[in-house]
Scaffold this motif. Structure first.
Motif, PDB file in Angstrom:
ATOM      1  N   SER A   1       0.661  -1.123   0.066  1.00  0.00           N
ATOM      2  CA  SER A   1       0.139   0.086  -0.021  1.00  0.00           C
ATOM      3  C   SER A   1       0.779   1.200   0.040  1.00  0.00           C
ATOM      4  O   SER A   1       0.271   2.234  -0.118  1.00  0.00           O
ATOM      5  N   GLY A   2       2.200   0.952   0.032  1.00  0.00           N
ATOM      6  CA  GLY A   2       2.823   2.224  -0.108  1.00  0.00           C
ATOM      7  C   GLY A   2       3.580   2.928   1.176  1.00  0.00           C
ATOM      8  O   GLY A   2       4.114   3.909   1.140  1.00  0.00           O
ATOM      9  N   THR A   3       3.686   2.067   2.483  1.00  0.00           N
ATOM     10  CA  THR A   3       4.068   2.833   3.650  1.00  0.00           C
ATOM     11  C   THR A   3       5.478   3.044   3.276  1.00  0.00           C
ATOM     12  O   THR A   3       6.043   4.074   3.638  1.00  0.00           O
ATOM     13  N   THR A   4       6.337   1.906   3.017  1.00  0.00           N
ATOM     14  CA  THR A   4       7.642   2.134   2.964  1.00  0.00           C
ATOM     15  C   THR A   4       8.013   2.994   1.851  1.00  0.00           C
ATOM     16  O   THR A   4       8.845   3.811   1.889  1.00  0.00           O
ATOM     17  N   VAL A   5       7.486   2.847   0.488  1.00  0.00           N
ATOM     18  CA  VAL A   5       7.611   3.547  -0.394  1.00  0.00           C
ATOM     19  C   VAL A   5       7.388   5.339  -0.139  1.00  0.00           C
ATOM     20  O   VAL A   5       8.246   6.264  -0.613  1.00  0.00           O
ATOM     21  N   SER A   6       6.452   5.446   0.760  1.00  0.00           N
ATOM     22  CA  SER A   6       6.307   7.024   1.060  1.00  0.00           C
ATOM     23  C   SER A   6       7.690   7.537   1.849  1.00  0.00           C
ATOM     24  O   SER A   6       7.907   8.637   1.556  1.00  0.00           O
ATOM     25  N   HIS A   7       8.185   6.717   2.583  1.00  0.00           N
ATOM     26  CA  HIS A   7       9.223   7.318   3.244  1.00  0.00           C
ATOM     27  C   HIS A   7      10.603   7.383   2.078  1.00  0.00           C
ATOM     28  O   HIS A   7      11.317   8.119   2.012  1.00  0.00           O
ATOM     29  N   VAL A   8      10.640   6.267   1.266  1.00  0.00           N
ATOM     30  CA  VAL A   8      11.719   6.583   0.208  1.00  0.00           C
ATOM     31  C   VAL A   8      11.361   7.800  -0.742  1.00  0.00           C
ATOM     32  O   VAL A   8      12.330   8.463  -1.130  1.00  0.00           O
ATOM     33  N   SER A   9      10.272   7.930  -0.986  1.00  0.00           N
ATOM     34  CA  SER A   9       9.595   9.065  -1.663  1.00  0.00           C
ATOM     35  C   SER A   9      10.437  10.580  -0.779  1.00  0.00           C
ATOM     36  O   SER A   9      10.783  11.480  -1.622  1.00  0.00           O
ATOM     37  N   ASP A  10      10.100  10.371   0.637  1.00  0.00           N
ATOM     38  CA  ASP A  10      10.643  11.675   1.376  1.00  0.00           C
ATOM     39  C   ASP A  10      12.292  11.689   1.057  1.00  0.00           C
ATOM     40  O   ASP A  10      12.654  12.835   1.036  1.00  0.00           O
ATOM     41  N   ILE A  11      12.788  10.706   1.105  1.00  0.00           N
ATOM     42  CA  ILE A  11      14.301  10.572   1.078  1.00  0.00           C
ATOM     43  C   ILE A  11      14.645  11.099  -0.407  1.00  0.00           C
ATOM     44  O   ILE A  11      15.560  11.919  -0.273  1.00  0.00           O
ATOM     45  N   VAL A  12      13.964  10.704  -1.256  1.00  0.00           N
ATOM     46  CA  VAL A  12      14.741  11.195  -2.719  1.00  0.00           C
ATOM     47  C   VAL A  12      14.174  12.306  -3.024  1.00  0.00           C
ATOM     48  O   VAL A  12      14.682  13.098  -3.822  1.00  0.00           O
ATOM     49  N   GLY A  13      13.281  13.003  -2.404  1.00  0.00           N
ATOM     50  CA  GLY A  13      12.538  14.212  -2.635  1.00  0.00           C
ATOM     51  C   GLY A  13      12.032  14.524  -4.029  1.00  0.00           C
ATOM     52  O   GLY A  13      11.746  13.567  -4.870  1.00  0.00           O
ATOM     53  N   PRO A  14      11.503  15.738  -4.069  1.00  0.00           N
ATOM     54  CA  PRO A  14      10.860  16.098  -5.440  1.00  0.00           C
ATOM     55  C   PRO A  14      11.781  15.797  -6.890  1.00  0.00           C
ATOM     56  O   PRO A  14      11.128  15.864  -7.916  1.00  0.00           O
ATOM     57  N   GLU A  15      12.965  15.869  -6.547  1.00  0.00           N
ATOM     58  CA  GLU A  15      14.110  15.855  -7.800  1.00  0.00           C
ATOM     59  C   GLU A  15      14.170  14.058  -8.195  1.00  0.00           C
ATOM     60  O   GLU A  15      14.595  13.754  -9.355  1.00  0.00           O
ATOM     61  N   GLY A  16      13.682  13.330  -7.195  1.00  0.00           N
ATOM     62  CA  GLY A  16      14.070  11.900  -7.454  1.00  0.00           C
ATOM     63  C   GLY A  16      12.493  11.359  -7.856  1.00  0.00           C
ATOM     64  O   GLY A  16      11.484  11.802  -7.895  1.00  0.00           O
ATOM     65  N   LEU A  17      12.757   9.877  -8.258  1.00  0.00           N
ATOM     66  CA  LEU A  17      11.603   9.053  -8.589  1.00  0.00           C
ATOM     67  C   LEU A  17      11.634   7.698  -7.950  1.00  0.00           C
ATOM     68  O   LEU A  17      12.869   7.220  -7.781  1.00  0.00           O
ATOM     69  N   VAL A  18      10.447   7.234  -7.512  1.00  0.00           N
ATOM     70  CA  VAL A  18      10.358   5.927  -7.035  1.00  0.00           C
ATOM     71  C   VAL A  18       9.200   5.126  -7.814  1.00  0.00           C
ATOM     72  O   VAL A  18       8.056   5.535  -8.018  1.00  0.00           O
ATOM     73  N   TYR A  19       9.878   4.034  -8.769  1.00  0.00           N
ATOM     74  CA  TYR A  19       8.825   3.216  -9.266  1.00  0.00           C
ATOM     75  C   TYR A  19       8.459   2.134  -8.208  1.00  0.00           C
ATOM     76  O   TYR A  19       9.169   1.430  -7.825  1.00  0.00           O
ATOM     77  N   ALA A  20       7.103   2.153  -7.943  1.00  0.00           N
ATOM     78  CA  ALA A  20       6.547   1.314  -6.958  1.00  0.00           C
ATOM     79  C   ALA A  20       5.989   0.213  -7.775  1.00  0.00           C
ATOM     80  O   ALA A  20       4.852   0.534  -8.134  1.00  0.00           O
TER      81      ALA A  20
END
Length: 149
Positions: free
Chosen positions: A89-108
């Motif tokens: 559901s994206g709990t861990t992905v949401s923290h990865v999103s915070d870490i990479v910030g608006p300049e990064g991408l997370v393919y979930a």
């Protein structure tokens, strides 16, 4: 976590990760969507770079999301684009999103349509998350979004 109002947040040795020091220390990430909780996690507001500005940190207690080894994997540093297979559901992905910030991408990538709905809803507010609802055991079905370099 108790003592949230008295918490002091200090940078971790890895970029994008912080330690909230209070009665019970916890790893945390700077909330990319201040005011929004993803999975009911506790949040603390800390002073920002100037006296007027405040920043919100999302605490990770290790229950239902990132465990120690997961944080170590995330904190390798310098990773702006991530592939997270088994995103649920994206709990861990949401923290990865915070870490990479608006300049990064997370393919979930998540195969369950039920969990995938939650993942897609989370990604609506976190524009650096690309949800892919597909079975990663069949790589030919997963869209090629240019992550292989």
């Amino acid at each position: 976590m108790k003592g949230g109002s008295k918490a002091v947040v200090v940078p971790h040795k890895h970029d994008g990760v912080f330690i909230s020091k209070s009665k019970e220390d916890a790893l945390c990430t700077r909330n990319m969507v201040p005011g929004e909780s993803v999975y009911g996690e506790k949040r603390v507001s800390v002073p920002g770079p100037c006296f007027v500005m405040r920043m919100e940190q999302r605490l990770n207690t290790g229950f239902g999301t990132l465990s120690g080894p997961s944080w170590q994997l995330l904190c390798l540093g310098g990773v702006d684009n991530n592939i997270w297979i088994g995103a649920a559901s994206g709990t861990t992905v949401s923290h990865v999103s915070d870490i990479v910030g608006p300049e990064g991408l997370v393919y979930a990538v998540e195969f369950s349509h039920r969990s995938g709905r939650d993942l897609v809803n989370m990604a609506k507010k976190r524009t650096n998350v690309i949800p892919i609802i597909e079975d990663a055991r069949h790589p030919a079905r997963v869209p090629d979004v240019g992550w292989h370099g």
